[in-house]
Design a protein around this motif. Structure first.
Motif, PDB file in Angstrom:
ATOM      1  N   UNK A 100      -9.893  -0.042  -5.451  1.00  0.00           N
ATOM      2  CA  UNK A 100      -9.213  -1.216  -6.004  1.00  0.00           C
ATOM      3  C   UNK A 100      -9.695  -2.445  -5.226  1.00  0.00           C
ATOM      4  N   UNK A 101      -9.444  -3.636  -5.757  1.00  0.00           N
ATOM      5  CA  UNK A 101      -9.874  -4.850  -5.052  1.00  0.00           C
ATOM      6  C   UNK A 101      -9.333  -4.947  -3.620  1.00  0.00           C
ATOM      7  N   UNK A 102      -8.242  -4.227  -3.324  1.00  0.00           N
ATOM      8  CA  UNK A 102      -7.700  -4.253  -1.954  1.00  0.00           C
ATOM      9  C   UNK A 102      -8.740  -3.821  -0.928  1.00  0.00           C
ATOM     10  N   UNK A 103      -9.698  -3.002  -1.351  1.00  0.00           N
ATOM     11  CA  UNK A 103     -10.682  -2.463  -0.415  1.00  0.00           C
ATOM     12  C   UNK A 103     -11.484  -3.581   0.259  1.00  0.00           C
ATOM     13  N   UNK A 104     -11.555  -4.736  -0.393  1.00  0.00           N
ATOM     14  CA  UNK A 104     -12.323  -5.852   0.167  1.00  0.00           C
ATOM     15  C   UNK A 104     -11.595  -6.532   1.327  1.00  0.00           C
ATOM     16  N   UNK A 105     -10.295  -6.282   1.452  1.00  0.00           N
ATOM     17  CA  UNK A 105      -9.511  -6.974   2.487  1.00  0.00           C
ATOM     18  C   UNK A 105      -9.612  -6.258   3.822  1.00  0.00           C
ATOM     19  N   UNK A 106      -9.542  -7.029   4.916  1.00  0.00           N
ATOM     20  CA  UNK A 106      -9.557  -6.374   6.230  1.00  0.00           C
ATOM     21  C   UNK A 106      -8.341  -5.453   6.394  1.00  0.00           C
ATOM     22  N   UNK A 107      -8.531  -4.369   7.119  1.00  0.00           N
ATOM     23  CA  UNK A 107      -7.411  -3.451   7.414  1.00  0.00           C
ATOM     24  C   UNK A 107      -6.646  -3.955   8.614  1.00  0.00           C
ATOM     25  N   UNK A 108      -5.334  -3.628   8.727  1.00  0.00           N
ATOM     26  CA  UNK A 108      -4.553  -2.880   7.743  1.00  0.00           C
ATOM     27  C   UNK A 108      -4.166  -3.730   6.532  1.00  0.00           C
ATOM     28  N   UNK A 109      -4.064  -3.065   5.375  1.00  0.00           N
ATOM     29  CA  UNK A 109      -3.579  -3.742   4.179  1.00  0.00           C
ATOM     30  C   UNK A 109      -2.850  -2.757   3.268  1.00  0.00           C
ATOM     31  N   UNK A 110      -2.277  -3.299   2.208  1.00  0.00           N
ATOM     32  CA  UNK A 110      -1.538  -2.458   1.271  1.00  0.00           C
ATOM     33  C   UNK A 110      -2.517  -1.738   0.346  1.00  0.00           C
ATOM     34  N   UNK A 111      -2.295  -0.452   0.138  1.00  0.00           N
ATOM     35  CA  UNK A 111      -3.055   0.294  -0.864  1.00  0.00           C
ATOM     36  C   UNK A 111      -2.021   0.958  -1.778  1.00  0.00           C
ATOM     37  N   UNK A 112      -2.186   0.747  -3.072  1.00  0.00           N
ATOM     38  CA  UNK A 112      -1.165   1.202  -4.030  1.00  0.00           C
ATOM     39  C   UNK A 112      -0.832   2.689  -3.862  1.00  0.00           C
ATOM     40  N   UNK A 113      -1.863   3.520  -3.710  1.00  0.00           N
ATOM     41  CA  UNK A 113      -1.610   4.957  -3.616  1.00  0.00           C
ATOM     42  C   UNK A 113      -0.754   5.306  -2.395  1.00  0.00           C
ATOM     43  N   UNK A 114      -1.056   4.668  -1.283  1.00  0.00           N
ATOM     44  CA  UNK A 114      -0.314   4.938  -0.048  1.00  0.00           C
ATOM     45  C   UNK A 114       1.140   4.486  -0.197  1.00  0.00           C
ATOM     46  N   UNK A 115       1.321   3.402  -0.892  1.00  0.00           N
ATOM     47  CA  UNK A 115       2.668   2.877  -1.082  1.00  0.00           C
ATOM     48  C   UNK A 115       3.462   3.795  -2.010  1.00  0.00           C
ATOM     49  N   UNK A 116       2.821   4.217  -3.096  1.00  0.00           N
ATOM     50  CA  UNK A 116       3.525   5.053  -4.066  1.00  0.00           C
ATOM     51  C   UNK A 116       3.823   6.439  -3.519  1.00  0.00           C
ATOM     52  N   UNK A 117       2.833   7.044  -2.873  1.00  0.00           N
ATOM     53  CA  UNK A 117       2.982   8.448  -2.454  1.00  0.00           C
ATOM     54  C   UNK A 117       3.667   8.589  -1.097  1.00  0.00           C
ATOM     55  N   UNK A 118       3.470   7.609  -0.228  1.00  0.00           N
ATOM     56  CA  UNK A 118       4.007   7.785   1.111  1.00  0.00           C
ATOM     57  C   UNK A 118       4.993   6.700   1.519  1.00  0.00           C
ATOM     58  N   UNK A 119       5.215   5.737   0.637  1.00  0.00           N
ATOM     59  CA  UNK A 119       6.109   4.638   0.985  1.00  0.00           C
ATOM     60  C   UNK A 119       5.587   3.833   2.160  1.00  0.00           C
ATOM     61  N   UNK A 120       4.266   3.882   2.365  1.00  0.00           N
ATOM     62  CA  UNK A 120       3.663   3.175   3.486  1.00  0.00           C
ATOM     63  C   UNK A 120       3.207   1.802   3.000  1.00  0.00           C
ATOM     64  N   UNK A 121       3.651   0.768   3.689  1.00  0.00           N
ATOM     65  CA  UNK A 121       3.363  -0.581   3.201  1.00  0.00           C
ATOM     66  C   UNK A 121       1.937  -1.024   3.501  1.00  0.00           C
ATOM     67  N   UNK A 122       1.410  -0.586   4.633  1.00  0.00           N
ATOM     68  CA  UNK A 122       0.069  -0.987   5.054  1.00  0.00           C
ATOM     69  C   UNK A 122      -0.625   0.209   5.671  1.00  0.00           C
ATOM     70  N   UNK A 123      -1.918   0.294   5.463  1.00  0.00           N
ATOM     71  CA  UNK A 123      -2.670   1.387   6.096  1.00  0.00           C
ATOM     72  C   UNK A 123      -3.886   0.845   6.828  1.00  0.00           C
ATOM     73  N   UNK A 124      -4.242   1.566   7.894  1.00  0.00           N
ATOM     74  CA  UNK A 124      -5.535   1.343   8.541  1.00  0.00           C
ATOM     75  C   UNK A 124      -6.554   2.186   7.785  1.00  0.00           C
ATOM     76  N   UNK A 125      -7.821   1.897   8.006  1.00  0.00           N
ATOM     77  CA  UNK A 125      -8.861   2.619   7.270  1.00  0.00           C
ATOM     78  C   UNK A 125      -8.810   4.129   7.546  1.00  0.00           C
TER      79      UNK A 125
END
Ligand code: HEC
Length: 200
Positions: free
Chosen positions: A110-135
């Motif tokens: 997704x376009x989020x991949x272009x942003x520096x980490x940590x950032x929000x990734x939809x899958x991580x948010x939906x499946x793990x309730x994690x707001x931000x992830x490191x690479x």
């Protein structure tokens, strides 16, 4: 009369279907079920057909950097090289996929991949309730969800290598302007980019 009978017939039919389904499930439970061992460990190889849609939530602890985490260190170029090999290695998954299966030519990013980490990734948010992830956390996420495997050891060379190689891809990544323009595609990246779903 005819009309009145219909619901009864319908309910009889659906009862039959339910009985059949129950019978089938019971049969499966007794027979060696190839899905059972992995299902117990949290990964579901049956989800391979649509790995992203795999229902199970991910325990955020499994994808969060542990306390005092010291990533494996080595020469960057070596790690990138090793990561590239792992990226294409289907042995990392339990469903015959490699990272490359989904992400070849930056697919499924997704376009989020272009942003520096940590950032929000939809899958991580939906499946793990994690707001931000490191690479490296996102690598672990894809190991668990689409690859239907165990996360890599946090301080392993493998995780460092895959993270280094994915970071290299990120540096060259340009978000697809069409994907951004289509909010539906962004909201459901799995449906749009799932190579397995296409085979159905
Ligand atoms: C079955 C397809 C599939 C496989 C296999 C897969 N991924 Fe993914 N991956 C996805 C999807 C879909 C997303 C997008 C999630 C989102 O944006 O919500 C994603 C997202 C990511 C991201 C986050 C991008 C961002 O926006 O920051 C990284 C990093 C990543 N994957 C790495 C990997 C690695 C490393 C592997 C192999 C270990 C792998 N993926 C295997 C489907 C897959």
């Amino acid at each position: 009369m005819h009309c009145r009978l219909r619901p009864i017939v319908k309910s009889l039919v659906s009862a039959g279907v339910i009985m059949f389904a129950l019978g089938a499930t019971a049969g499966f439970a007794a027979a060696p079920n190839p899905c059972a061992p992995a299902a117990r460990s949290g990964a579901n190889p049956c989800a391979a057909k649509n790995p992203c849609a795999a229902g199970d939530k991910v325990d955020p602890k499994r994808v969060t950097r542990p306390k005092g985490y010291k990533p494996f260190k080595a020469d960057r170029a070596t790690l990138v090289k090793q990561g590239e090999a792992l990226w294409k290695d289907t042995k990392l998954s339990t469903n015959g996929m490699s990272c490359n299966t989904c992400h070849v030519n930056n697919a499924a990013f997704a376009p989020t991949f272009a942003k520096p980490y940590p950032h929000m990734v939809a899958m991580a948010k939906e499946k793990g309730g994690v707001k931000q992830v490191h690479l490296d956390e996102m690598v672990q996420f894809c190991m668990i969800v689409p690859m239907a495997a165990k996360p890599l050891k946090w301080e392993s060379r493998e995780l460092a290598a895959l993270t280094a190689y994915t970071g290299r891809l990120q540096n060259k990544f340009k978000p697809n302007p069409c994907a951004a323009k289509n909010p539906c595609a962004a909201k459901n990246p799995c449906a749009a980019k799932n190579p397995c779903a296409a085979k159905k």
